[in-house]
Design a protein around this motif. Sequence first.
Motif, PDB file in Angstrom:
ATOM      1  N   GLU A 118      80.866 -28.171  19.591  1.00  0.00           N
ATOM      2  CA  GLU A 118      81.543 -26.889  19.422  1.00  0.00           C
ATOM      3  C   GLU A 118      80.597 -25.765  19.806  1.00  0.00           C
ATOM      4  O   GLU A 118      79.398 -25.988  19.956  1.00  0.00           O
ATOM      5  CB  GLU A 118      82.042 -26.725  17.983  1.00  0.00           C
ATOM      6  CG  GLU A 118      80.984 -26.946  16.938  1.00  0.00           C
ATOM      7  CD  GLU A 118      81.571 -27.141  15.540  1.00  0.00           C
ATOM      8  OE1 GLU A 118      80.971 -26.569  14.616  1.00  0.00           O
ATOM      9  OE2 GLU A 118      82.579 -27.841  15.383  1.00  0.00           O
ATOM     10  N   ARG A 152      80.953 -34.615  17.673  1.00  0.00           N
ATOM     11  CA  ARG A 152      81.847 -33.513  18.027  1.00  0.00           C
ATOM     12  C   ARG A 152      80.984 -32.346  18.495  1.00  0.00           C
ATOM     13  O   ARG A 152      79.901 -32.111  17.973  1.00  0.00           O
ATOM     14  CB  ARG A 152      82.744 -33.112  16.862  1.00  0.00           C
ATOM     15  CG  ARG A 152      82.050 -32.495  15.706  1.00  0.00           C
ATOM     16  CD  ARG A 152      83.029 -32.041  14.598  1.00  0.00           C
ATOM     17  NE  ARG A 152      82.295 -31.377  13.559  1.00  0.00           N
ATOM     18  CZ  ARG A 152      81.531 -31.982  12.660  1.00  0.00           C
ATOM     19  NH1 ARG A 152      81.414 -33.280  12.663  1.00  0.00           N
ATOM     20  NH2 ARG A 152      80.875 -31.278  11.759  1.00  0.00           N
ATOM     21  N   SER A 196      76.053 -24.331  22.678  1.00  0.00           N
ATOM     22  CA  SER A 196      76.902 -25.302  21.986  1.00  0.00           C
ATOM     23  C   SER A 196      76.043 -26.159  21.072  1.00  0.00           C
ATOM     24  O   SER A 196      74.848 -26.343  21.299  1.00  0.00           O
ATOM     25  CB  SER A 196      77.692 -26.162  22.974  1.00  0.00           C
ATOM     26  OG  SER A 196      76.828 -26.898  23.794  1.00  0.00           O
TER      27      SER A 196
END
Length: 143
Positions: free
Chosen positions: A83, A81, A92
């Motif tokens: 983010e 994942r 990020s």
Amino acid sequence: MVTPFVHRNLPRLLLQARESVMAHTRPSLREHGLSDQQWRVLRVLGEHGTVETGRVAREAFILGPSLTGVLSRMERDGLVRRERDADDQRRSVVAATARGLKLVEKLSQTVEAHYGWMEESLGKHKLSQLYALLDEVIELEQA
């Protein structure tokens, strides 16, 4: 015609050694639908947890534009994942999901078993020497 080369082709030998080692790991990777690049990403994340994407690129030896595609596929497959970094929204970070970490755990057993076999075959001292020499070459060339 005689070539002017005195030394053996070190980059080719290093690539050949890499391919020889990876020949033992690739079947397990493919069995789980992973490419070499995806495994390198998971290995970095398995060792370091949540990591800034630039560091993943450096440690997994994947160029930035290629890493974007690799991470997109891994995210689609539920392995990672991404983010925004809480401290710096311009950056990020990426982390392995529970599924990705489970794969790291499973595949690390295969990888470690192969390294154990190498250590048994070469001897602990020789394998340690190999690691040390590779570290020295890397440091020498980065200076």
